[in-house]
Design an enzyme around this catalytic site. Structure first.
Site, PDB file in Angstrom:
ATOM      1  N   ARG A  69       0.848  -1.205   0.000  1.00 21.66           N
ATOM      2  CA  ARG A  69       0.000   0.000   0.000  1.00 21.66           C
ATOM      3  C   ARG A  69       0.882   1.254   0.000  1.00 21.66           C
ATOM      4  NH1 ARG A  69      -4.113  -0.029   4.871  1.00 21.66           N
ATOM      5  NH2 ARG A  69      -5.133  -1.690   3.687  1.00 21.66           N
ATOM      6  N   ARG A 138      -2.175   6.591   9.751  1.00 24.66           N
ATOM      7  CA  ARG A 138      -2.166   6.125   8.349  1.00 24.66           C
ATOM      8  C   ARG A 138      -2.276   7.302   7.368  1.00 24.66           C
ATOM      9  NH1 ARG A 138      -4.407   0.697   8.163  1.00 24.66           N
ATOM     10  NH2 ARG A 138      -3.590  -0.421   9.962  1.00 24.66           N
ATOM     11  N   LYS A 201      -4.210   0.917  14.677  1.00 25.22           N
ATOM     12  CA  LYS A 201      -4.211   1.877  13.572  1.00 25.22           C
ATOM     13  C   LYS A 201      -4.865   3.188  14.002  1.00 25.22           C
ATOM     14  CE  LYS A 201      -6.746  -1.054  11.119  1.00 25.22           C
ATOM     15  NZ  LYS A 201      -7.596  -1.672  10.079  1.00 25.22           N
ATOM     16  N   LYS A 203      -6.542   6.801  12.217  1.00 23.55           N
ATOM     17  CA  LYS A 203      -6.927   7.386  10.933  1.00 23.55           C
ATOM     18  C   LYS A 203      -7.356   8.841  11.076  1.00 23.55           C
ATOM     19  CE  LYS A 203      -8.107   2.977   8.949  1.00 23.55           C
ATOM     20  NZ  LYS A 203      -9.148   2.122   8.367  1.00 23.55           N
ATOM     21  N   CYS A 422     -15.101  -3.481  -1.174  1.00 24.75           N
ATOM     22  CA  CYS A 422     -13.734  -3.772  -0.720  1.00 24.75           C
ATOM     23  C   CYS A 422     -13.163  -4.931  -1.540  1.00 24.75           C
ATOM     24  CB  CYS A 422     -13.748  -4.105   0.765  1.00 24.75           C
ATOM     25  SG  CYS A 422     -14.414  -5.740   1.100  1.00 24.75           S
ATOM     26  N   CYS A 428      -7.993 -10.909   0.491  1.00 26.08           N
ATOM     27  CA  CYS A 428      -8.123 -10.533   1.903  1.00 26.08           C
ATOM     28  C   CYS A 428      -8.301 -11.775   2.779  1.00 26.08           C
ATOM     29  CB  CYS A 428      -9.293  -9.574   2.099  1.00 26.08           C
ATOM     30  SG  CYS A 428      -9.448  -9.127   3.847  1.00 26.08           S
ATOM     31  N   CYS A 467     -16.698  -8.612   4.913  1.00 26.02           N
ATOM     32  CA  CYS A 467     -16.741  -8.967   6.333  1.00 26.02           C
ATOM     33  C   CYS A 467     -17.113  -7.710   7.122  1.00 26.02           C
ATOM     34  CB  CYS A 467     -15.400  -9.550   6.789  1.00 26.02           C
ATOM     35  SG  CYS A 467     -14.182  -8.325   7.295  1.00 26.02           S
ATOM     36  N   CYS A 471     -14.286  -1.995   5.593  1.00 27.53           N
ATOM     37  CA  CYS A 471     -13.302  -1.253   4.795  1.00 27.53           C
ATOM     38  C   CYS A 471     -13.924  -0.342   3.734  1.00 27.53           C
ATOM     39  CB  CYS A 471     -12.321  -2.224   4.154  1.00 27.53           C
ATOM     40  SG  CYS A 471     -11.385  -3.142   5.386  1.00 27.53           S
TER      41      CYS A 471
HETATM   42 FE1  SRM Z   1      -9.414  -2.074   5.842  1.00 25.68          FE
HETATM   43  C1  SRM Z   1      -8.117  -4.756   7.529  1.00 25.68           C
HETATM   44  C2  SRM Z   1      -8.440  -3.336   2.970  1.00 25.68           C
HETATM   45  C3  SRM Z   1     -10.083   0.905   4.479  1.00 25.68           C
HETATM   46  C4  SRM Z   1     -11.297  -1.232   8.640  1.00 25.68           C
HETATM   47  N1  SRM Z   1      -8.377  -3.736   5.371  1.00 25.68           N
HETATM   48  C5  SRM Z   1      -7.887  -4.694   6.198  1.00 25.68           C
HETATM   49  C6  SRM Z   1      -6.985  -5.665   5.432  1.00 25.68           C
HETATM   50  C7  SRM Z   1      -5.583  -5.161   5.511  1.00 25.68           C
HETATM   51  C8  SRM Z   1      -7.122  -7.148   5.817  1.00 25.68           C
HETATM   52  C9  SRM Z   1      -6.205  -7.688   6.886  1.00 25.68           C
HETATM   53  O1  SRM Z   1      -6.051  -7.079   7.953  1.00 25.68           O
HETATM   54  O2  SRM Z   1      -5.679  -8.774   6.651  1.00 25.68           O
HETATM   55  C10 SRM Z   1      -7.581  -5.493   3.997  1.00 25.68           C
HETATM   56  C11 SRM Z   1      -6.660  -5.799   2.824  1.00 25.68           C
HETATM   57  C12 SRM Z   1      -7.436  -6.482   1.739  1.00 25.68           C
HETATM   58  C13 SRM Z   1      -6.740  -6.600   0.454  1.00 25.68           C
HETATM   59  O3  SRM Z   1      -6.664  -7.735  -0.076  1.00 25.68           O
HETATM   60  O4  SRM Z   1      -6.300  -5.609  -0.094  1.00 25.68           O
HETATM   61  C14 SRM Z   1      -8.139  -4.096   4.090  1.00 25.68           C
HETATM   62  N2  SRM Z   1      -9.167  -1.324   4.098  1.00 25.68           N
HETATM   63  C15 SRM Z   1      -8.848  -2.034   2.981  1.00 25.68           C
HETATM   64  C16 SRM Z   1      -9.025  -1.197   1.738  1.00 25.68           C
HETATM   65  C17 SRM Z   1      -8.017  -1.536   0.640  1.00 25.68           C
HETATM   66  C18 SRM Z   1     -10.465  -1.363   1.254  1.00 25.68           C
HETATM   67  C19 SRM Z   1     -10.837  -0.741  -0.060  1.00 25.68           C
HETATM   68  O5  SRM Z   1     -11.832  -1.215  -0.605  1.00 25.68           O
HETATM   69  O6  SRM Z   1     -10.220   0.180  -0.537  1.00 25.68           O
HETATM   70  C20 SRM Z   1      -8.882   0.210   2.351  1.00 25.68           C
HETATM   71  C21 SRM Z   1      -7.449   0.669   2.409  1.00 25.68           C
HETATM   72  C22 SRM Z   1      -7.359   2.048   3.002  1.00 25.68           C
HETATM   73  C23 SRM Z   1      -6.010   2.683   2.893  1.00 25.68           C
HETATM   74  O7  SRM Z   1      -5.590   2.973   1.780  1.00 25.68           O
HETATM   75  O8  SRM Z   1      -5.406   2.937   3.932  1.00 25.68           O
HETATM   76  C24 SRM Z   1      -9.406  -0.050   3.754  1.00 25.68           C
HETATM   77  N3  SRM Z   1     -10.435  -0.423   6.485  1.00 25.68           N
HETATM   78  C25 SRM Z   1     -10.693   0.662   5.695  1.00 25.68           C
HETATM   79  C26 SRM Z   1     -11.709   1.467   6.292  1.00 25.68           C
HETATM   80  C27 SRM Z   1     -12.333   2.724   5.695  1.00 25.68           C
HETATM   81  C28 SRM Z   1     -11.680   3.989   6.154  1.00 25.68           C
HETATM   82  O9  SRM Z   1     -10.668   3.945   6.876  1.00 25.68           O
HETATM   83  O10 SRM Z   1     -12.172   5.045   5.787  1.00 25.68           O
HETATM   84  C29 SRM Z   1     -12.067   0.849   7.475  1.00 25.68           C
HETATM   85  C30 SRM Z   1     -13.206   1.306   8.442  1.00 25.68           C
HETATM   86  C31 SRM Z   1     -12.788   2.415   9.324  1.00 25.68           C
HETATM   87  C32 SRM Z   1     -12.053   1.885  10.510  1.00 25.68           C
HETATM   88  O11 SRM Z   1     -10.841   1.845  10.476  1.00 25.68           O
HETATM   89  O12 SRM Z   1     -12.723   1.461  11.476  1.00 25.68           O
HETATM   90  C33 SRM Z   1     -11.253  -0.337   7.589  1.00 25.68           C
HETATM   91  N4  SRM Z   1      -9.623  -2.830   7.793  1.00 25.68           N
HETATM   92  C34 SRM Z   1     -10.493  -2.367   8.732  1.00 25.68           C
HETATM   93  C35 SRM Z   1     -10.456  -3.245   9.872  1.00 25.68           C
HETATM   94  C36 SRM Z   1     -11.271  -3.084  11.184  1.00 25.68           C
HETATM   95  C37 SRM Z   1     -10.510  -2.302  12.199  1.00 25.68           C
HETATM   96  C38 SRM Z   1     -11.172  -2.294  13.536  1.00 25.68           C
HETATM   97  O13 SRM Z   1     -11.055  -1.306  14.261  1.00 25.68           O
HETATM   98  O14 SRM Z   1     -11.783  -3.291  13.924  1.00 25.68           O
HETATM   99  C39 SRM Z   1      -9.543  -4.273   9.550  1.00 25.68           C
HETATM  100  C40 SRM Z   1      -9.171  -5.477  10.428  1.00 25.68           C
HETATM  101  C41 SRM Z   1      -8.106  -5.144  11.413  1.00 25.68           C
HETATM  102  O15 SRM Z   1      -7.519  -4.074  11.439  1.00 25.68           O
HETATM  103  O16 SRM Z   1      -7.853  -6.042  12.236  1.00 25.68           O
HETATM  104  C42 SRM Z   1      -9.053  -3.992   8.236  1.00 25.68           C
HETATM  105 FE1  SF4 Z   2     -11.182  -7.693   3.951  1.00 18.69          FE
HETATM  106 FE2  SF4 Z   2     -13.290  -7.339   5.475  1.00 18.69          FE
HETATM  107 FE3  SF4 Z   2     -11.811  -5.256   4.798  1.00 18.69          FE
HETATM  108 FE4  SF4 Z   2     -13.302  -6.398   2.995  1.00 18.69          FE
HETATM  109  S1  SF4 Z   2     -14.055  -5.370   4.824  1.00 18.69           S
HETATM  110  S2  SF4 Z   2     -11.139  -5.839   2.734  1.00 18.69           S
HETATM  111  S3  SF4 Z   2     -13.239  -8.522   3.574  1.00 18.69           S
HETATM  112  S4  SF4 Z   2     -11.140  -6.914   6.062  1.00 18.69           S
END
Ligand code: SRM
Ligand code: SF4
Length: 560
Positions: A69, A138, A201, A203, A422, A428, A467, A471
């Site tokens: 990333r 981030r 993390k 944000k 996502c 993922c 899930c 994201c």
């Molecule tokens: Fe996310 C984890 C993809 C924005 C909440 N996110 C992941 C991981 C890294 C999976 C992992 O931990 O193994 C995913 C990678 C998948 C892949 O194959 O690429 C992933 N998140 C993404 C992206 C690529 C989704 C997208 O469709 O674009 C976004 C990348 C953002 C970036 O460039 O930095 C992405 N993730 C978000 C957002 C939206 C936002 O920030 O505006 C959220 C919700 C807001 C938040 O943070 O609560 C989000 N991602 C999560 C979470 C839940 C965190 C939590 O507090 O519980 C995880 C799981 C974790 O961290 O354990 C996660």
């Molecule tokens: Fe993976 Fe769940 Fe985030 Fe989708 S919402 S990229 S399935 S961690």
């Protein structure tokens, strides 16, 4: 303390054994400790989930690979940076670039042997992959619209300033990935983060009240600009946003950020550092499921939070004013920038810049960006804006893109334009169901249901995730479709398009093929009973869950 806390503490400033393990050609994988540390450097170990079972049955290793990333404050790229990233997608990636919901680019499918070179190549463009993942601040978001006025310039500049100021101080990233070896130091001092960095993390997003396309209240720290004339004079400080939750674990939940103060623009960095220190000092380091700042806010209460913030800011922040009305403008299509030039916003389904069938988006973007010297900007809706188009070039830009089948905003319904999904499967590791790969059929089925009620031109946001981690921010917006188990989704409605209200779950475990059927009675009621100009999410909120469940409609939606 959770395991990663010990790993961070012993890591010598995020070095750990990364250099040794990357140099080990005997395995395509890394150890768990190195997996945890690599996140800080911008990469996740993944495997191709499509082939995992067959490989296992054949007694072979999973297809291990890495996601990388890039940190891109406010989503701004130069033409040269974009072209360098595009080149990397072929050289080491899976031939695609993926725009994320936080305005960055991800590469998928990178082999361990190519990881160092890929990250070094990103860093050579004067971007970095450092601190895009891991327990640090981030990528900093800000509105993508390249409007050439004082306020937008200050938003972009503030995002860049914060992004640079909040990078960890360790030289580990440069040593391992650019210089190519562990420099052997014991680790540098981290004045902001400390030796164990943050509990989780963190944000940050910066929004203009007239442009909340970044979903400012979904951030741990959302800052809303106070605009006076042509300048930003202050910021409303909102803390504790986040979407991540776990199904059936009510102690985890999505939350919108709460206003806790107001600061002058000159104090922006000091205020941001104070909130980061709050998270650093009080986030739960024993339970990563509850380590985000949002739980500190709810567990300790707003008065306590304001007191602790005052200690870290040096004084009490001003009391925040009432939140301004937030709006979300449409950035797609042609827009005048205000300096005689134009930007063209192109929809990118799920942010995947690829050549798919007749639509050769990736092949089309390359020459257009290079020839016309355009500045690409990535949006939180996973789309791309091509900025700085001269008036005289508009026709040529459009023809060039059209010649390779690129779809323009007007070719898609509002529903398709505003939909997010996502990545989910196959990359993922946390995905419970498909998202990106079912986006088009699901949107098609929902479009058909809307069309039956004359609603196809409605601006409705749909967000699909594999899930409950959220994201694609599924708990804000009009409709959230959240992966529950293979082929099944929880259906959320009642948020608002502007991102100021969370949705509620209407149905659990809806079969993939029944998602549009589950929405159909809601669309029928919306067409018949809405107030004028009422949004779909607002309508679902007004009627409430019980009334929506009482609507006549299909009864067999859920899994047995
Ligand atoms: Fe996310 C984890 C993809 C924005 C909440 N996110 C992941 C991981 C890294 C999976 C992992 O931990 O193994 C995913 C990678 C998948 C892949 O194959 O690429 C992933 N998140 C993404 C992206 C690529 C989704 C997208 O469709 O674009 C976004 C990348 C953002 C970036 O460039 O930095 C992405 N993730 C978000 C957002 C939206 C936002 O920030 O505006 C959220 C919700 C807001 C938040 O943070 O609560 C989000 N991602 C999560 C979470 C839940 C965190 C939590 O507090 O519980 C995880 C799981 C974790 O961290 O354990 C996660
Ligand atoms: Fe993976 Fe769940 Fe985030 Fe989708 S919402 S990229 S399935 S961690």
């Amino acid at each position: 303390m959770s395991g990663i806390e010990g790993v961070k503490a012993a890591s010598r400033g995020l070095r750990g054994d990364i250099a040794t393990e990357l140099a080990d050609a005997t395995t395509p994988q890394v150890t768990e400790a190195t997996y945890g540390l690599l996140k800080f450097h911008g990469t996740y170990e993944q495997h191709d989930r499509d082939t995992a079972t067959a490989l296992k049955q054949a007694g072979q290793e999973k297809d291990w690979q890495f996601m990388v990333r890039v940190r891109i404050p406010a989503g701004r790229l130069t033409a040269a940076q974009y072209l360098a990233l595009d080149d990397l997608a072929d050289r080491h990636g899976n031939g695609t670039l993926r725009i994320t919901t936080r305005q960055t680019i991800q590469f998928h499918g990178i082999a361990k042997r190519d990881l160092r070179e890929t990250i070094a190549a990103v860093d050579a463009t004067l971007l970095t992959t450092f601190a895009t993942c891991g327990d640090v601040a981030r990528n900093v978001m800000a509105t993508a619209a390249p409007v050439k006025d004082g306020v937008h310039a200050m938003l972009e500049e503030s995002a860049r300033m914060l992004s640079a100021a909040l990078l960890p101080r360790t030289r580990a990233h440069h040593a391992i990935f650019v210089a190519g070896e562990d420099d052997g130091t014991e680790g540098e001092e981290e004045p902001l983060y400390g030796a164990t960095y943050l509990p989780r993390k963190f944000k940050i997003g910066l929004a203009h009240p007239a442009d909340n396309s970044i979903d400012v209240l979904a951030n741990d720290l959302g800052l809303i600009a106070e605009v006076t004339g042509e300048a930003i004079t202050g910021w409303i400080v909102c803390v504790g946003g986040g979407h991540g939750m776990t199904h059936n674990k009510p102690r985890t939940y999505p939350r919108l950020a709460t206003p806790v103060g107001r600061v002058d623009h000159a104090d922006l960095l000091a205020a941001v550092e104070a909130v980061i220190r709050l998270s650093r000092d009080f986030g739960d380091r024993s339970d990563r499921k509850r380590a985000r700042l949002k739980y500190v806010i709810d567990d300790m209460g707003l008065d306590w939070v304001k007191d602790r913030l005052a200690e870290r800011f040096g004084r009490r922040m001003d009391e925040p004013p009432a939140l301004p009305t937030l709006a979300i403008p449409d950035h797609l299509g042609w827009h005048a920038q205000g300096d005689g030039r134009w930007w063209l916003g192109l929809p990118v389904p799920s942010g995947r810049i690829a050549d798919l069938g007749q639509v050769k988006l990736r092949a089309a973007l390359r020459p257009v960006i290079a020839r016309f010297g355009l500045s690409p900007i990535l949006t939180p809706q996973q789309d791309i804006l091509l900025a700085d188009v001269a008036e005289a070039d508009r026709g040529a830009v459009e023809r060039s893109l059209r010649s390779l089948g690129v779809e323009f905003a007007e070719d898609r319904s509002p529903l398709a334009r505003w939909a997010l999904a996502c990545p989910a499967l196959p990359t993922c590791g946390l995905a419970l169901a498909e998202a990106e790969r079912v986006r088009e059929p699901m949107i098609g089925a929902i479009e058909a249901a809307l069309a039956r009620h004359g609603l196809l031109d409605e601006r409705i946001s749909v967000r699909i995730t594999g899930c409950p981690n959220g994201c694609a921010r599924p708990y804000a917006g009009d409709i959230g479709i959240v992966g529950r188990m293979p082929g099944h989704y929880a259906l959320h409605v009642g948020g608002d398009f502007e991102g100021t209200r969370l949705s509620y779950m209407l149905h659990d475990k809806v079969k993939e093929a029944a998602v549009a059927d589950a929405l159909a009675p809601l669309f029928a009621a919306f067409a018949a009973l809405r107030y004028s100009n009422e949004g779909f999410g607002d309508f679902c909120h007004r009627l409430g869950r019980d009334a929506l469940l009482a609507l006549p409609g299909p009864t067999k939606l859920a899994a047995d």
